[in-house]
Motif scaffolding. Sequence first.
Motif, PDB file in Angstrom:
ATOM      1  N   PHE A  60     119.634  -1.782   1.632  1.00 27.55           N
ATOM      2  CA  PHE A  60     118.657  -1.678   0.562  1.00 27.55           C
ATOM      3  C   PHE A  60     117.233  -1.730   1.115  1.00 27.55           C
ATOM      4  O   PHE A  60     116.884  -2.609   1.884  1.00 27.55           O
ATOM      5  CB  PHE A  60     118.835  -2.784  -0.477  1.00 27.55           C
ATOM      6  CG  PHE A  60     117.957  -2.542  -1.667  1.00 27.55           C
ATOM      7  CD1 PHE A  60     118.321  -1.607  -2.620  1.00 27.55           C
ATOM      8  CD2 PHE A  60     116.740  -3.187  -1.794  1.00 27.55           C
ATOM      9  CE1 PHE A  60     117.505  -1.330  -3.706  1.00 27.55           C
ATOM     10  CE2 PHE A  60     115.909  -2.922  -2.876  1.00 27.55           C
ATOM     11  CZ  PHE A  60     116.296  -1.990  -3.827  1.00 27.55           C
ATOM     12  N   HIS A  61     116.415  -0.767   0.706  1.00 25.26           N
ATOM     13  CA  HIS A  61     115.007  -0.758   1.113  1.00 25.26           C
ATOM     14  C   HIS A  61     114.198  -0.063   0.033  1.00 25.26           C
ATOM     15  O   HIS A  61     114.648   0.922  -0.563  1.00 25.26           O
ATOM     16  CB  HIS A  61     114.827  -0.042   2.460  1.00 25.26           C
ATOM     17  CG  HIS A  61     115.346   1.365   2.466  1.00 25.26           C
ATOM     18  ND1 HIS A  61     114.532   2.469   2.341  1.00 25.26           N
ATOM     19  CD2 HIS A  61     116.603   1.849   2.577  1.00 25.26           C
ATOM     20  CE1 HIS A  61     115.260   3.563   2.384  1.00 25.26           C
ATOM     21  NE2 HIS A  61     116.534   3.229   2.525  1.00 25.26           N
ATOM     22  N   GLY A 337     121.376   9.699 -12.474  1.00 23.03           N
ATOM     23  CA  GLY A 337     122.137   9.354 -11.272  1.00 23.03           C
ATOM     24  C   GLY A 337     122.269  10.543 -10.337  1.00 23.03           C
ATOM     25  O   GLY A 337     121.979  11.680 -10.694  1.00 23.03           O
ATOM     26  N   ARG A 338     122.720  10.258  -9.132  1.00 26.65           N
ATOM     27  CA  ARG A 338     122.838  11.288  -8.103  1.00 26.65           C
ATOM     28  C   ARG A 338     123.665  12.483  -8.559  1.00 26.65           C
ATOM     29  O   ARG A 338     123.270  13.636  -8.429  1.00 26.65           O
ATOM     30  CB  ARG A 338     123.565  10.714  -6.896  1.00 26.65           C
ATOM     31  CG  ARG A 338     122.759   9.840  -6.005  1.00 26.65           C
ATOM     32  CD  ARG A 338     123.680   9.489  -4.854  1.00 26.65           C
ATOM     33  NE  ARG A 338     122.996   8.776  -3.806  1.00 26.65           N
ATOM     34  CZ  ARG A 338     123.517   8.569  -2.600  1.00 26.65           C
ATOM     35  NH1 ARG A 338     124.726   9.039  -2.312  1.00 26.65           N
ATOM     36  NH2 ARG A 338     122.858   7.916  -1.689  1.00 26.65           N
ATOM     37  N   ASN A 346     118.115   7.665  -2.684  1.00 28.20           N
ATOM     38  CA  ASN A 346     118.376   6.318  -2.186  1.00 28.20           C
ATOM     39  C   ASN A 346     118.661   5.388  -3.364  1.00 28.20           C
ATOM     40  O   ASN A 346     118.337   5.712  -4.516  1.00 28.20           O
ATOM     41  CB  ASN A 346     117.169   5.797  -1.404  1.00 28.20           C
ATOM     42  CG  ASN A 346     117.025   6.515  -0.071  1.00 28.20           C
ATOM     43  OD1 ASN A 346     118.028   6.910   0.539  1.00 28.20           O
ATOM     44  ND2 ASN A 346     115.795   6.688   0.371  1.00 28.20           N
ATOM     45  N   MET A 347     119.204   4.209  -3.042  1.00 31.42           N
ATOM     46  CA  MET A 347     119.576   3.292  -4.127  1.00 31.42           C
ATOM     47  C   MET A 347     118.381   2.946  -5.005  1.00 31.42           C
ATOM     48  O   MET A 347     118.485   2.930  -6.234  1.00 31.42           O
ATOM     49  CB  MET A 347     120.200   2.027  -3.546  1.00 31.42           C
ATOM     50  CG  MET A 347     121.546   2.274  -2.898  1.00 31.42           C
ATOM     51  SD  MET A 347     122.274   0.751  -2.229  1.00 31.42           S
ATOM     52  CE  MET A 347     121.413   0.629  -0.664  1.00 31.42           C
ATOM     53  N   ASP A 348     117.241   2.645  -4.383  1.00 34.82           N
ATOM     54  CA  ASP A 348     116.089   2.236  -5.201  1.00 34.82           C
ATOM     55  C   ASP A 348     115.624   3.385  -6.108  1.00 34.82           C
ATOM     56  O   ASP A 348     115.169   3.152  -7.220  1.00 34.82           O
ATOM     57  CB  ASP A 348     114.946   1.719  -4.325  1.00 34.82           C
ATOM     58  CG  ASP A 348     114.383   2.787  -3.415  1.00 34.82           C
ATOM     59  OD1 ASP A 348     115.154   3.668  -2.960  1.00 34.82           O
ATOM     60  OD2 ASP A 348     113.169   2.760  -3.133  1.00 34.82           O
ATOM     61  N   GLN A 349     115.777   4.601  -5.640  1.00 32.65           N
ATOM     62  CA  GLN A 349     115.369   5.734  -6.475  1.00 32.65           C
ATOM     63  C   GLN A 349     116.277   5.867  -7.701  1.00 32.65           C
ATOM     64  O   GLN A 349     115.814   6.188  -8.796  1.00 32.65           O
ATOM     65  CB  GLN A 349     115.414   7.024  -5.648  1.00 32.65           C
ATOM     66  CG  GLN A 349     114.399   7.042  -4.511  1.00 32.65           C
ATOM     67  CD  GLN A 349     114.597   8.253  -3.596  1.00 32.65           C
ATOM     68  OE1 GLN A 349     115.676   8.465  -3.049  1.00 32.65           O
ATOM     69  NE2 GLN A 349     113.541   9.037  -3.425  1.00 32.65           N
ATOM     70  N   VAL A 350     117.553   5.622  -7.483  1.00 32.94           N
ATOM     71  CA  VAL A 350     118.476   5.689  -8.624  1.00 32.94           C
ATOM     72  C   VAL A 350     118.134   4.596  -9.637  1.00 32.94           C
ATOM     73  O   VAL A 350     118.106   4.838 -10.851  1.00 32.94           O
ATOM     74  CB  VAL A 350     119.945   5.545  -8.160  1.00 32.94           C
ATOM     75  CG1 VAL A 350     120.878   5.579  -9.357  1.00 32.94           C
ATOM     76  CG2 VAL A 350     120.308   6.646  -7.188  1.00 32.94           C
ATOM     77  N   VAL A 351     117.843   3.398  -9.130  1.00 28.23           N
ATOM     78  CA  VAL A 351     117.463   2.309 -10.042  1.00 28.23           C
ATOM     79  C   VAL A 351     116.210   2.712 -10.822  1.00 28.23           C
ATOM     80  O   VAL A 351     116.142   2.541 -12.048  1.00 28.23           O
ATOM     81  CB  VAL A 351     117.224   0.993  -9.266  1.00 28.23           C
ATOM     82  CG1 VAL A 351     116.685  -0.094 -10.194  1.00 28.23           C
ATOM     83  CG2 VAL A 351     118.517   0.531  -8.606  1.00 28.23           C
ATOM     84  N   ALA A 354     117.030   5.189 -13.498  1.00 20.73           N
ATOM     85  CA  ALA A 354     117.733   4.578 -14.634  1.00 20.73           C
ATOM     86  C   ALA A 354     116.778   3.768 -15.501  1.00 20.73           C
ATOM     87  O   ALA A 354     116.853   3.807 -16.736  1.00 20.73           O
ATOM     88  CB  ALA A 354     118.876   3.692 -14.138  1.00 20.73           C
ATOM     89  N   LEU A 355     115.857   3.049 -14.857  1.00 22.20           N
ATOM     90  CA  LEU A 355     114.887   2.268 -15.638  1.00 22.20           C
ATOM     91  C   LEU A 355     113.992   3.192 -16.463  1.00 22.20           C
ATOM     92  O   LEU A 355     113.663   2.898 -17.616  1.00 22.20           O
ATOM     93  CB  LEU A 355     114.046   1.384 -14.709  1.00 22.20           C
ATOM     94  CG  LEU A 355     114.805   0.242 -14.013  1.00 22.20           C
ATOM     95  CD1 LEU A 355     113.892  -0.488 -13.018  1.00 22.20           C
ATOM     96  CD2 LEU A 355     115.379  -0.745 -15.030  1.00 22.20           C
ATOM     97  N   ALA A 356     113.610   4.321 -15.859  1.00 25.86           N
ATOM     98  CA  ALA A 356     112.778   5.285 -16.585  1.00 25.86           C
ATOM     99  C   ALA A 356     113.552   5.874 -17.762  1.00 25.86           C
ATOM    100  O   ALA A 356     113.014   6.039 -18.862  1.00 25.86           O
ATOM    101  CB  ALA A 356     112.309   6.389 -15.637  1.00 25.86           C
TER     102      ALA A 356
END
Lengths: 386, 386
Positions: A60-61, A337-338, A346-351, A354-356
């Motif tokens: 995670f980064h 999602g991807r 990346n994981m943070d981009q997916v998060v 989803a938040l958006a």
Amino acid sequence: MFDFLVVGAGFAGSVIAERLASQRGATVLVIDKRNHVGGNAYDRYDEAGILIHQYGPHIFHTNSARIFEYLSQFTAWRSYEHRVLSHVDERLLPIPINRTTLNELYDLNLSTEEAVERFLKGRAEPIEHVRTAEDVVLSQVGRDLYEKFFRGYTLKQWGLPPSQLDKSVTARVPVRTNTDDRYFNDTHQMMPAGGYTRMFERMLRHKGIKVMLQTQLRDIQDVIPFRHMIYTGAIDEFFDYRYGKLPYRSLHFEHVTLPQEWRQPVAVVNYPQDEPYTRVTEYKHLTGQSNAQTSVTFEYPADSGDPYYPVPRPENQERYKAYERLANATPNVTFIGRLATYRYYNMDQVVGQALAAFKRITERSAAPEPRVGDYAVEQAQALRRA
Amino acid sequence: MFDFLVVGAGFAGSVIAERLASQRGATVLVIDKRNHVGGNAYDRYDEAGILIHQYGPHIFHTNSARIFEYLSQFTAWRSYEHRVLSHVDERLLPIPINRTTLNELYDLNLSTEEAVERFLKGRAEPIEHVRTAEDVVLSQVGRDLYEKFFRGYTLKQWGLPPSQLDKSVTARVPVRTNTDDRYFNDTHQMMPAGGYTRMFERMLRHKGIKVMLQTQLRDIQDVIPFRHMIYTGAIDEFFDYRYGKLPYRSLHFEHVTLPQEWRQPVAVVNYPQDEPYTRVTEYKHLTGQSNAQTSVTFEYPADSGDPYYPVPRPENQERYKAYERLANATPNVTFIGRLATYRYYNMDQVVGQALAAFKRITERSAAPEPRVGDYAVEQAQALRRA
């Protein structure tokens, strides 16, 4: 009647389910075709008791404090800076290529950034129109480094030489003139302290959320009523492959436990040369576990299997755009999602995505406002009391 | 429309779901209020990477070849014979009491079964009408062994002295005249090689089965249609406690990882004297895992919490019988498992009960016969090909 049906319990689906349940008091049914939550970030203890990543290493980064803080509600973190070595000519050298890589490989003594720049400039090939992945690398570091570090890796990874791949494929491979050997530069580089699966379980542990595993959309869409769907699966599958399949490159994993304490000095070693695998991950570096044995994963790129990497070719983007138009014309379904947006996120981009999406949905939607007795209100009260 | 709704993913629910899906081609929705399958047999790796039993030690033992073979479809086994020591007067002595226990405790040298029998007979108290748990033990082994091994344990376990408990409570504690120190005598004594949870996952991994976690019956009974219900939850809860609550004794668990390789010489040590816990389980003895650390569980009996042991009093059995009459008069619902039948069953007994219920249901029910293309047929074909 569920307020929301969320298809897929990976990052996209779990984050939006969590927000809808905890912030809007919505009832959410999350389904996933696998028998676990967490999507490809799923980790589990193997029979040696070592926490492994079933679908390859997830580090995670992020640079987003907002995303980091959001996830911190569901996990503590273990500080971890990712370092990768590349196995080249029987040596382990830092990748991305940095000053150390060059000094060790060519037995040099470059001591300043300028010296490295001069060295690389002397090797770089002048290419007028950079079109392919090969062009990108040749124009930056020249043929020898290209052959040693990139050509074979890309060939294995994509089944095609870099000369036949769009330049975007290697856009993610920087070269460093200093000795920084961290793989990522982000402000936040951490691993969830109890693992990803535990984090997902906490995210989904809300009484408004039901999780249904081993379940595909077609199994339940005519059986269980819901108001709105969040779809995080493959977009071409949703539309019955009407415009054909969106091509993906896949991975096969070989998980092995070795009767020794360590296999390699860092979590990930890349193999850009003759080995059939592209990389080997040793998990104890990521998790800090101690164990007399060690579990590692050999990663083999493959044509078929689970979808991992959208194949970056213009015709595929066009095909995706056609599906995207269908998606935009489909009422009551949100695609995130991807897999639903045919992107390597990346994981943070997916998060973040989803938040958006949660924000958009709640701004426009008919989702119920919190009522007294609703989960959101209860949670807020519990927090105030705590 | 699901053919079956199964409430509870423990042994009873998982076995019957597996049978219905694999043998009858039925579609089965399994729900469980917890966020995992396996019921109280659920095991998981803790953060030290040690496989622990979240709800106390589960040792599989059975005399039924049929039940053992049934479960063997879903797991390999690790041979394991359970041995328990009792911590009495700062010593660890075999329990059930055997010849070794007596020789060590009283510094004796009894060498034959007859000598042990004579010794116990000389201590046993003559009791005309054996009514209580205390009577059972006193009449078998006398007051000193009763005080040392039984009184305190029972008092902790039930919150009542043995003199206030029905004789059935200690009926499960035999005394041995030989030196056999195995806790169970069954033909099959084994642990599932990959753990219980893995076994349950395999049992439930069938395309006819959907598993929905964090879900109670009331959450979905008006939402998701089904033909027949298998209910393995608490029977008093099903009927809204119409006749009052069925009392249970509960357990609290304290899971601890210690920075040493071993804590105790066997998997379970009983504490019948002053300690607040009744027993300590060290899991590596059960699983054969090796690890520089060790994880153990302290077990504290409690009045409230998850339901573990039906309180064996005649009035509770009568109350259960009243619920059972309601259950028998409820069409389209089958009640099986510990909680639905208010019984303290061993694991193999629950499996046997579920297999019997499957037989009854399929003999009388409207469950669909396998059709070509159905799962049962496909499975049979796959097996024939294999």
